[in-house]
Design a protein around this motif. Structure first.
Motif, short mmCIF file in Angstrom:
data_model
loop_
_atom_site.label_atom_id
_atom_site.label_comp_id
_atom_site.label_asym_id
_atom_site.label_seq_id
_atom_site.Cartn_x
_atom_site.Cartn_y
_atom_site.Cartn_z
N GLN A 99 33.39 52.59 39.95
CA GLN A 99 34.52 51.81 39.49
C GLN A 99 35.11 50.97 40.63
OE1 GLN A 99 36.89 54.97 37.81
NE2 GLN A 99 36.14 54.56 35.74
N SER A 100 35.15 51.53 41.80
CA SER A 100 35.64 50.80 42.96
C SER A 100 34.76 49.58 43.26
CB SER A 100 35.70 51.73 44.17
OG SER A 100 36.15 51.04 45.30
N VAL A 101 33.45 49.77 43.18
CA VAL A 101 32.52 48.65 43.38
C VAL A 101 32.76 47.60 42.31
CG1 VAL A 101 30.09 47.96 43.30
CG2 VAL A 101 30.77 49.99 44.58
N ALA A 102 32.90 48.03 41.06
CA ALA A 102 33.11 47.09 39.96
C ALA A 102 34.39 46.29 40.16
CB ALA A 102 33.15 47.84 38.63
N LEU A 103 35.45 46.95 40.57
CA LEU A 103 36.71 46.25 40.79
C LEU A 103 36.60 45.24 41.94
CD1 LEU A 103 39.30 49.12 40.27
CD2 LEU A 103 38.88 47.15 38.79
N GLY A 104 35.88 45.60 42.98
CA GLY A 104 35.67 44.66 44.08
C GLY A 104 34.88 43.43 43.64
N ARG A 124 36.64 33.56 29.67
CA ARG A 124 36.14 34.47 28.62
C ARG A 124 35.24 35.56 29.22
NH1 ARG A 124 36.20 29.86 25.39
NH2 ARG A 124 34.09 29.25 25.98
N GLU A 125 34.37 35.15 30.13
CA GLU A 125 33.49 36.13 30.79
C GLU A 125 34.30 37.18 31.55
OE1 GLU A 125 29.50 33.54 31.96
OE2 GLU A 125 31.02 33.91 33.47
N ALA A 126 35.28 36.72 32.31
CA ALA A 126 36.10 37.63 33.11
C ALA A 126 36.89 38.57 32.20
CB ALA A 126 37.04 36.85 34.03
N SER A 140 37.12 41.29 41.46
CA SER A 140 38.08 40.58 42.30
C SER A 140 37.45 39.36 42.96
CB SER A 140 38.65 41.52 43.36
OG SER A 140 39.55 40.84 44.19
N ASP A 141 36.26 39.54 43.52
CA ASP A 141 35.55 38.41 44.14
C ASP A 141 35.21 37.35 43.11
OD1 ASP A 141 35.66 39.66 46.59
OD2 ASP A 141 33.56 40.30 46.58
N HIS A 142 34.78 37.77 41.93
CA HIS A 142 34.42 36.82 40.87
C HIS A 142 35.64 35.99 40.47
CE1 HIS A 142 32.27 35.13 37.51
NE2 HIS A 142 33.21 35.56 36.67
N LEU A 143 36.79 36.66 40.31
CA LEU A 143 38.00 35.95 39.94
C LEU A 143 38.43 34.98 41.04
CD1 LEU A 143 40.08 38.84 38.33
CD2 LEU A 143 39.06 36.89 37.14
N ALA A 144 38.36 35.45 42.28
CA ALA A 144 38.83 34.63 43.41
C ALA A 144 37.93 33.43 43.67
CB ALA A 144 38.92 35.50 44.66
#
Length: 79
Positions: free
Chosen positions: A36-41, A67-69, A44-48
């Motif tokens: 889950q920590s990897v997924a959140l990272g 939509r993807e995010a 976060s990178d994808h959003l940024a």
């Protein structure tokens, strides 16, 4: 990721050695949290980067990235 891989191998070893169920479940929980920590990272990178760039450029690509995010967040919340 290598640490998570090691955790999963350790889980397999625990199962193979018929270790105490609660100990295995504790390790499953730890591996799940690590994933889950990897997924959140990654999110976060994808959003940024990807989403922010698409929004700055505008148009249908921006809507698709949002939509993807949103779908990715929903999958994470359900997991």
């Amino acid at each position: 990721m290598r640490r998570i891989e090691g955790q999963v191998r350790g889980l397999q070893r625990m199962v193979d050695e018929d270790k105490y169920c609660i100990d295995i479940l504790t390790q499953v929980s730890a591996a799940t949290r690590a994933l889950q920590s990897v997924a959140l990272g990654l999110l976060s990178d994808h959003l940024a980067h990807c989403v922010a760039q698409a929004v700055a450029e505008g148009g249908p690509a921006a809507d698709e990235k949002i939509r993807e995010a949103t779908a990715a967040i929903a999958r994470l919340v359900r997991s």
